[in-house]
Motif scaffolding. Structure first.
Motif, PDB file in Angstrom:
ATOM      1  N   ALA A 161       9.449 -56.605  19.943  1.00 29.66           N
ATOM      2  CA  ALA A 161       8.712 -57.480  20.845  1.00 29.66           C
ATOM      3  C   ALA A 161       8.546 -58.843  20.215  1.00 29.66           C
ATOM      4  O   ALA A 161       8.436 -58.987  19.011  1.00 29.66           O
ATOM      5  CB  ALA A 161       7.336 -56.869  21.134  1.00 29.66           C
ATOM      6  N   ALA A 162       8.541 -59.905  21.020  1.00 29.67           N
ATOM      7  CA  ALA A 162       8.410 -61.264  20.495  1.00 29.67           C
ATOM      8  C   ALA A 162       7.042 -61.437  19.860  1.00 29.67           C
ATOM      9  O   ALA A 162       6.026 -60.961  20.366  1.00 29.67           O
ATOM     10  CB  ALA A 162       8.588 -62.265  21.639  1.00 29.67           C
ATOM     11  N   PRO A 163       6.953 -62.151  18.711  1.00 31.01           N
ATOM     12  CA  PRO A 163       5.667 -62.347  18.061  1.00 31.01           C
ATOM     13  C   PRO A 163       4.779 -63.275  18.873  1.00 31.01           C
ATOM     14  O   PRO A 163       5.246 -64.122  19.627  1.00 31.01           O
ATOM     15  CB  PRO A 163       6.063 -62.989  16.719  1.00 31.01           C
ATOM     16  N   GLN A 213      30.645 -62.177  12.961  1.00 31.24           N
ATOM     17  CA  GLN A 213      29.585 -62.679  13.838  1.00 31.24           C
ATOM     18  C   GLN A 213      28.309 -61.868  13.655  1.00 31.24           C
ATOM     19  O   GLN A 213      27.210 -62.420  13.590  1.00 31.24           O
ATOM     20  CB  GLN A 213      30.028 -62.615  15.301  1.00 31.24           C
ATOM     21  N   VAL A 214      28.469 -60.551  13.572  1.00 29.10           N
ATOM     22  CA  VAL A 214      27.309 -59.685  13.350  1.00 29.10           C
ATOM     23  C   VAL A 214      26.701 -59.971  11.981  1.00 29.10           C
ATOM     24  O   VAL A 214      25.475 -60.116  11.835  1.00 29.10           O
ATOM     25  CB  VAL A 214      27.707 -58.200  13.478  1.00 29.10           C
ATOM     26  N   ALA A 215      27.536 -60.071  10.963  1.00 30.56           N
ATOM     27  CA  ALA A 215      27.035 -60.329   9.614  1.00 30.56           C
ATOM     28  C   ALA A 215      26.353 -61.684   9.516  1.00 30.56           C
ATOM     29  O   ALA A 215      25.395 -61.859   8.755  1.00 30.56           O
ATOM     30  CB  ALA A 215      28.181 -60.248   8.605  1.00 30.56           C
ATOM     31  N   ARG A 216      26.818 -62.654  10.279  1.00 29.29           N
ATOM     32  CA  ARG A 216      26.237 -63.992  10.237  1.00 29.29           C
ATOM     33  C   ARG A 216      24.768 -63.983  10.683  1.00 29.29           C
ATOM     34  O   ARG A 216      23.997 -64.869  10.298  1.00 29.29           O
ATOM     35  CB  ARG A 216      27.050 -64.943  11.115  1.00 29.29           C
ATOM     36  N   THR A 217      24.360 -62.999  11.454  1.00 28.35           N
ATOM     37  CA  THR A 217      22.952 -62.914  11.861  1.00 28.35           C
ATOM     38  C   THR A 217      22.057 -62.538  10.685  1.00 28.35           C
ATOM     39  O   THR A 217      20.837 -62.701  10.761  1.00 28.35           O
ATOM     40  CB  THR A 217      22.759 -61.858  12.958  1.00 28.35           C
ATOM     41  N   GLY A 218      22.652 -62.036   9.607  1.00 22.83           N
ATOM     42  CA  GLY A 218      21.898 -61.561   8.452  1.00 22.83           C
ATOM     43  C   GLY A 218      21.851 -60.057   8.348  1.00 22.83           C
ATOM     44  O   GLY A 218      21.409 -59.522   7.330  1.00 22.83           O
ATOM     45  N   SER A 244      21.943 -52.291   9.054  1.00 24.86           N
ATOM     46  CA  SER A 244      20.519 -52.381   8.742  1.00 24.86           C
ATOM     47  C   SER A 244      20.098 -53.777   9.181  1.00 24.86           C
ATOM     48  O   SER A 244      20.685 -54.768   8.725  1.00 24.86           O
ATOM     49  CB  SER A 244      20.259 -52.195   7.247  1.00 24.86           C
ATOM     50  N   ALA A 245      19.108 -53.867  10.052  1.00 24.04           N
ATOM     51  CA  ALA A 245      18.760 -55.165  10.615  1.00 24.04           C
ATOM     52  C   ALA A 245      17.275 -55.246  10.906  1.00 24.04           C
ATOM     53  O   ALA A 245      16.638 -54.259  11.287  1.00 24.04           O
ATOM     54  CB  ALA A 245      19.553 -55.412  11.907  1.00 24.04           C
ATOM     55  N   ARG A 277      17.889 -59.075  17.869  1.00 23.14           N
ATOM     56  CA  ARG A 277      17.924 -59.960  19.036  1.00 23.14           C
ATOM     57  C   ARG A 277      19.120 -60.901  18.985  1.00 23.14           C
ATOM     58  O   ARG A 277      19.766 -61.166  19.998  1.00 23.14           O
ATOM     59  CB  ARG A 277      16.614 -60.744  19.120  1.00 23.14           C
ATOM     60  N   ALA A 278      19.441 -61.390  17.786  1.00 23.99           N
ATOM     61  CA  ALA A 278      20.584 -62.291  17.639  1.00 23.99           C
ATOM     62  C   ALA A 278      21.897 -61.574  17.936  1.00 23.99           C
ATOM     63  O   ALA A 278      22.808 -62.147  18.551  1.00 23.99           O
ATOM     64  CB  ALA A 278      20.604 -62.872  16.228  1.00 23.99           C
ATOM     65  N   ILE A 279      22.008 -60.324  17.517  1.00 24.65           N
ATOM     66  CA  ILE A 279      23.222 -59.549  17.798  1.00 24.65           C
ATOM     67  C   ILE A 279      23.369 -59.345  19.300  1.00 24.65           C
ATOM     68  O   ILE A 279      24.471 -59.469  19.862  1.00 24.65           O
ATOM     69  CB  ILE A 279      23.184 -58.206  17.055  1.00 24.65           C
ATOM     70  N   ARG A 280      22.275 -59.059  19.962  1.00 25.42           N
ATOM     71  CA  ARG A 280      22.337 -58.885  21.420  1.00 25.42           C
ATOM     72  C   ARG A 280      22.733 -60.175  22.126  1.00 25.42           C
ATOM     73  O   ARG A 280      23.447 -60.156  23.131  1.00 25.42           O
ATOM     74  CB  ARG A 280      20.992 -58.365  21.930  1.00 25.42           C
TER      75      ARG A 280
END
Length: 425
Positions: A25-27, A54-59, A73-74, A80-83
């Protein structure tokens, strides 16, 4: 770890998963964001190296590559960035306890840090002529980062090709320490009775460091949730959370290319700067200390990870096979040929690191890119970060031959491509 092309049993820690799902949920805008907790997910859609990057670039840390997707592991912001990239994300199934072992056995059948120290003490005491314990430095929490030097005149720094092997840089990858300890045992018990091993020990100086992230390993292993905490980083506080990914913190192409995260909560947090993590600097200082008379003595470097059944070589920061001034055609060919040979002995898949996805600030990019040490990463098998205790012996057996061959190539890796007279005269 990097990733895997084989189907894996999926891993998740229930408590971490619950926290991660709650954190999606958004903070609240009225409160400052606090540390986020990583959970385990399956990402459906990425099939190419570019899509995985691209996925790895999200961290997110990519744990395994599966048919049609990846396991990661995220933290919630990374999910949210992956989505937003258009990929589907779902929680990974919870790993159940191994029915063949009680929970306490699952946590203690691997060497604890204290047991590793005892094992090293025993080996050195039993083989003092060829094995010497050394402390390369201290971890953030003050634990010794220990290693074993193996050579015939072990107390003397001889003019011999050198090999450096490290393990357990990611805390949860427990099988890696077992592989390193097994190799120490293979060399010491085989000396004098096995002519091949005897010749290697007589003609090489071999440095093996079984647990280079001791704080993280201890934290991961001392868990009420079995089989472990799924902890990856070290235990050094950072501006927003705890821990640095030691394998994103080295001083070569640090943070250059979207292969790490600047978020302290991320599993791939690269630190506040190159070598900002205590353990990274200790390891890099050791590598630099092996420059004697202006020449790097280490001829071969190996970083042991799990659990993807891979043999990898530089570079991870770029898709290019060759890089002017950094990786010539002959250097790439020697890496690739050796990598394929090693993989042929343990059944792993050989490929350049970036074929999986882009990373930056990694060990073998540093040891090759800055120090010109031929460098490889093994991703062991086992099906998870915590294979059943009954699997340990069989899995370490698979890479014994590969380790011997890697050690043998330290004198002249260009032998692999038939150019030893050109480069190693």
């Amino acid at each position: 770890m990097r990733s895997s092309r084989r189907l894996r049993s999926l891993l998740a820690v229930p408590a971490a998963l619950a926290l991660a799902l709650a954190g999606l949920a958004a903070p609240s805008a009225a409160s400052a964001p606090g540390p986020e907790t990583a959970g385990q997910y399956v990402v459906t859609g990425p099939r190419t190296g570019q899509q995985r990057s691209q996925v790895a670039r999200t961290g997110a840390a990519i744990n395994a590559v599966r048919a049609g997707g990846v396991e990661v592991s995220a933290i919630p912001s990374e999910v949210r960035a992956i989505r937003r990239l258009g990929f589907a994300v779902r929680p990974a199934p919870v790993q159940t306890a191994n029915p063949s072992a009680a929970p306490s056995t699952a946590a203690t059948s691997y060497h604890t840090f204290a047991e590793m120290r005892q094992e090293v003490d025993s080996v050195v005491a039993a083989h003092p002529a060829i094995a010497r314990q050394f402390v390369v430095g201290k971890s953030y929490q003050g634990r010794d980062i220990v290693g074993v030097k193996i050579s015939d005149n072990v107390a003397t720094d001889e003019n011999e090709p050198e090999v450096m092997i490290i393990a357990n840089i990611h805390a949860r990858e427990r099988l890696t320490a077992e592989q390193a300890l097994d190799y120490i045992g293979q060399l010491t018990t085989g000396y004098g009775s096995n002519s091949r091993i005897t010749n290697l020990v007589n003609s090489r100086e071999i440095y093996v460091m079984p647990m280079v992230n001791p704080d993280g390993q201890v934290y991961d292993m001392t868990s009420d949730t079995q089989p472990g905490r799924m902890w990856r980083k070290n235990r050094q506080p950072n501006p927003t959370s705890t821990g640095t990914d030691l394998n994103r913190n080295f001083a070569y192409k640090w943070g250059c290319c979207g292969g790490s995260s600047g978020n302290g909560s991320s599993e791939t947090y690269r630190g506040t700067g190159p070598e900002s993590a205590t353990e990274t600097k200790v390891l890099a200082d050791f590598v630099r200390s092996r420059v004697v008379g202006g020449k790097q003595q280490l001829g071969m470097f190996l970083d042991i990870h799990s659990d993807a059944e891979l043999v990898l070589w530089p570079f991870g920061y770029t898709y290019s096979n060759t890089v002017p001034g950094s990786m010539s055609a002959d250097e790439e060919a020697a890496h690739r040929t050796i990598g394929r040979e090693l993989a042929g002995t343990n059944g792993f898949a050989p490929e350049q690191s970036s074929d999986l996805y882009i990373t930056d600030g990694t060990t073998d990019d540093y040891t090759w890119g800055q120090q010109r040490i031929f460098s490889f990463t093994f991703e062991l098998a086992g099906g998870s970060f915590y294979p059943a205790p009954s699997a340990i012996a069989g899995e370490v057996q698979r890479s014994r031959e590969a380790l011997l061959r890697l050690t043998d190539y330290a004198d002249c890796p260009y032998r692999a491509i038939g150019k030893q007279s050109q480069y190693c005269a």
